[in-house]
Design a protein around this motif. Structure first.
Motif, mmCIF file in Angstrom:
data_model
loop_
_atom_site.group_PDB
_atom_site.id
_atom_site.type_symbol
_atom_site.label_atom_id
_atom_site.label_comp_id
_atom_site.label_asym_id
_atom_site.label_seq_id
_atom_site.Cartn_x
_atom_site.Cartn_y
_atom_site.Cartn_z
ATOM 1 N N GLN A 13 -44.665 -24.780 22.622
ATOM 2 C CA GLN A 13 -45.462 -25.830 23.242
ATOM 3 C C GLN A 13 -45.053 -27.202 22.716
ATOM 4 O O GLN A 13 -44.957 -28.162 23.485
ATOM 5 C CB GLN A 13 -46.950 -25.594 22.984
ATOM 6 C CG GLN A 13 -47.855 -26.655 23.593
ATOM 7 C CD GLN A 13 -49.266 -26.171 23.814
ATOM 8 O OE1 GLN A 13 -49.522 -25.328 24.672
ATOM 9 N NE2 GLN A 13 -50.192 -26.695 23.024
ATOM 10 N N TYR B 230 -41.833 -28.096 24.380
ATOM 11 C CA TYR B 230 -42.023 -28.422 25.787
ATOM 12 C C TYR B 230 -42.539 -29.847 25.944
ATOM 13 O O TYR B 230 -42.081 -30.593 26.819
ATOM 14 C CB TYR B 230 -42.993 -27.443 26.465
ATOM 15 C CG TYR B 230 -43.153 -27.730 27.938
ATOM 16 C CD1 TYR B 230 -42.269 -27.180 28.864
ATOM 17 C CD2 TYR B 230 -44.150 -28.582 28.406
ATOM 18 C CE1 TYR B 230 -42.372 -27.467 30.216
ATOM 19 C CE2 TYR B 230 -44.265 -28.876 29.757
ATOM 20 C CZ TYR B 230 -43.370 -28.316 30.651
ATOM 21 O OH TYR B 230 -43.468 -28.619 31.996
ATOM 22 N N ALA C 36 -48.742 -30.540 28.165
ATOM 23 C CA ALA C 36 -49.084 -29.390 29.003
ATOM 24 C C ALA C 36 -49.363 -28.208 28.091
ATOM 25 O O ALA C 36 -48.791 -28.107 27.000
ATOM 26 C CB ALA C 36 -47.961 -29.061 29.980
ATOM 27 N N MET D 127 -48.851 -24.481 27.209
ATOM 28 C CA MET D 127 -48.009 -23.318 27.474
ATOM 29 C C MET D 127 -48.636 -22.102 26.810
ATOM 30 O O MET D 127 -49.025 -22.155 25.648
ATOM 31 C CB MET D 127 -46.589 -23.527 26.946
ATOM 32 C CG MET D 127 -45.659 -22.358 27.294
ATOM 33 S SD MET D 127 -44.024 -22.467 26.527
ATOM 34 C CE MET D 127 -43.372 -23.907 27.332
ATOM 35 N N CYS E 244 -47.236 -18.944 31.054
ATOM 36 C CA CYS E 244 -48.115 -19.765 31.896
ATOM 37 C C CYS E 244 -48.040 -21.226 31.462
ATOM 38 O O CYS E 244 -47.906 -21.520 30.265
ATOM 39 C CB CYS E 244 -49.560 -19.291 31.812
ATOM 40 S SG CYS E 244 -49.857 -17.700 32.624
ATOM 41 N N LEU E 245 -48.114 -22.098 32.429
ATOM 42 C CA LEU E 245 -48.128 -23.537 32.176
ATOM 43 C C LEU E 245 -49.391 -24.101 32.803
ATOM 44 O O LEU E 245 -49.607 -23.955 34.013
ATOM 45 C CB LEU E 245 -46.876 -24.182 32.780
ATOM 46 C CG LEU E 245 -46.523 -25.587 32.288
ATOM 47 C CD1 LEU E 245 -46.185 -25.565 30.800
ATOM 48 C CD2 LEU E 245 -45.349 -26.137 33.087
ATOM 49 N N ASP E 246 -50.220 -24.699 31.964
ATOM 50 C CA ASP E 246 -51.517 -25.219 32.417
ATOM 51 C C ASP E 246 -52.309 -24.153 33.168
ATOM 52 O O ASP E 246 -52.924 -24.412 34.211
ATOM 53 C CB ASP E 246 -51.318 -26.460 33.297
ATOM 54 C CG ASP E 246 -50.887 -27.672 32.485
ATOM 55 O OD1 ASP E 246 -51.222 -27.734 31.284
ATOM 56 O OD2 ASP E 246 -50.218 -28.553 33.050
ATOM 57 N N ALA F 194 -45.751 -19.453 35.295
ATOM 58 C CA ALA F 194 -44.587 -20.318 35.474
ATOM 59 C C ALA F 194 -43.603 -19.738 36.485
ATOM 60 O O ALA F 194 -42.916 -20.486 37.186
ATOM 61 C CB ALA F 194 -43.884 -20.521 34.135
ATOM 62 N N ALA G 246 -44.416 -22.972 38.615
ATOM 63 C CA ALA G 246 -43.717 -24.094 37.979
ATOM 64 C C ALA G 246 -42.569 -24.567 38.853
ATOM 65 O O ALA G 246 -41.893 -23.766 39.522
ATOM 66 C CB ALA G 246 -43.195 -23.672 36.605
ATOM 67 N N GLU H 28 -39.670 -27.903 35.618
ATOM 68 C CA GLU H 28 -40.574 -27.353 34.610
ATOM 69 C C GLU H 28 -40.030 -26.040 34.057
ATOM 70 O O GLU H 28 -40.137 -25.765 32.852
ATOM 71 C CB GLU H 28 -41.959 -27.140 35.219
ATOM 72 C CG GLU H 28 -42.717 -28.429 35.501
ATOM 73 C CD GLU H 28 -43.980 -28.219 36.296
ATOM 74 O OE1 GLU H 28 -44.915 -29.028 36.155
ATOM 75 O OE2 GLU H 28 -44.031 -27.233 37.089
ATOM 76 N N ILE I 170 -39.245 -25.142 30.217
ATOM 77 C CA ILE I 170 -39.815 -23.947 29.586
ATOM 78 C C ILE I 170 -38.723 -23.128 28.909
ATOM 79 O O ILE I 170 -38.868 -22.699 27.758
ATOM 80 C CB ILE I 170 -40.561 -23.091 30.630
ATOM 81 C CG1 ILE I 170 -41.860 -23.782 31.058
ATOM 82 C CG2 ILE I 170 -40.868 -21.694 30.072
ATOM 83 C CD1 ILE I 170 -42.513 -23.146 32.268
#
Length: 360
Positions: free
Chosen positions: A210, A213, A221, A223, A265-267, A271, A275, A279, A283
């Motif tokens: 994270q 990222y 964001a 992660m 997962c992103l937010d 992903a 994503a 993005e 990642i």
């Protein structure tokens, strides 16, 4: 940790290449298809994790030859090691360290550790589960000797179980079922242990991933990394029992760590499906940087960084931010043009054409 000297013979399109590498940064330049990535692939093989391109031994050996050889002088924690690999086009790859044969290629991780960044890394976020399983296994193999042994035992049991399933067919006799019970017990014990370590690694990788990222994407964001295995809702032994009829019908093992995944997962959104491509690139890079940081912390040495034409795949902003995130480790960079972002200027250059080093 550094590779001070490298020699490759009959490897891919390299007939005979020998060179010294800078302790900090080396830039490998040459036209596409002339052997730059092959050079990095040879270095990456030294940690026993196999080809980062997923290549078989047969394709690593120069056409018309039976064997390829990769030799390197590795300097690690004030000690020097000579690592030698003999890759057979048909047969078993062998390796030795300071003249002593290693029991398993994966034991080379005790001497050499590499982290590879390449354009195919986009599949870490967007591809199938096998890519993410491989990332987890590579990290664990390079840092946990017990895990290495566990993986070898698991792969052996999986092969034996699959062979038995194929032989038994739709109507196994009592002897086959009794043998299957034995393999199931071993498979469940090893599989549970492997999943436990992978799950713990997912948790451990979150903070460095994270953080990386945020730096790469230039925005905050959340992660999340989680180990995905449906069978863990009960137990692997229960899942195997429930899947036995289907396994016999298919002639293969349908549940277990060899089928599991790592969810990224992103937010709060997967992903893989939500994503953007930009993005997903961030990642993938963040996970590679997290892999390096985690490995360095556990081993006490900085893994060698291999950047295979990565900057040509990134926009200017991400390329600049990646340079700012790179660890203080020996770094080997390939580029078809010779141009790299400011801040990663190489101390030496290697020019390759048709599998030969023209100058250093």
């Amino acid at each position: 940790m550094i590779v001070a000297w490298l020699s490759i013979e009959n490897f891919r399109n390299h007939r005979s290449t020998e060179l010294s590498l800078d302790a900090e940064r080396t830039l490998v330049v040459g036209p596409n298809g002339h052997g730059k990535t092959n050079l990095l692939e040879a270095v990456a093989l030294l940690d026993g994790s196999g080809s980062f391109r997923g290549a078989s031994a047969e394709t690593l050996v120069r056409a018309g030859r039976d064997h390829a050889f990769v030799r390197a002088e590795i300097r690690r924690a004030r000690r020097t090691y000579l690592v030698e690999m003999e890759i057979a086009a048909a047969g078993r790859t062998r390796a030795q360290v300071n003249g002593q044969r290693v029991r398993s290629l994966r034991d080379l991780a005790d001497v050499t550790s590499t982290v590879v960044f390449c354009p195919a890394d986009l599949s870490i976020a967007a591809g199938g589960p096998s890519v993410r399983r491989e990332l987890l296994d590579n990290v664990l193999t390079s840092t946990d000797r017990e895990y290495r042994a566990m993986r070898l035992d698991f792969e052996r049991v999986l092969r034996q179980r699959n062979n038995l399933l194929k032989q038994a067919g739709y109507r196994p006799d009592d002897e086959a079922l009794a043998t299957l019970d034995v393999w199931d017990a071993q498979f469940a014990e090893l599989g549970e242990a492997i999943a436990h370590r992978r799950d713990a690694l997912c948790t451990a990788l979150v903070p460095p991933a994270q953080d990386a990222y945020h730096q790469l994407a230039g925005r905050a964001a959340d992660m999340e990394l989680s180990y995905a295995a449906e069978w863990r809702k009960s137990s692997l032994a229960t899942a195997l029992a429930n899947a036995r009829a289907d396994d016999l019908r298919r002639g293969s093992t349908t549940v277990g760590p060899h089928r599991d995944d790592m969810t990224v997962c992103l937010d709060g959104l997967p992903a893989r499906t939500h994503a953007s491509q930009g993005e997903q690139r961030s990642i993938a890079l963040a996970l590679r940087l997290a892999q390096h940081r985690y490995t360095a912390q556990l081993s006490g040495v900085e893994p060698i960084v291999l950047l295979d034409d990565v900057f040509s795949e990134l926009d200017e902003g991400r390329a600049r931010r990646l340079v700012g995130c790179l660890p203080a480790a020996q770094t080997i960079v390939t580029s078809a043009t010779g141009h790299v972002p400011p801040g990663i200027e190489a101390h030496s250059q290697v020019h390759i054409q048709d599998g030969e080093v023209l100058s250093t």
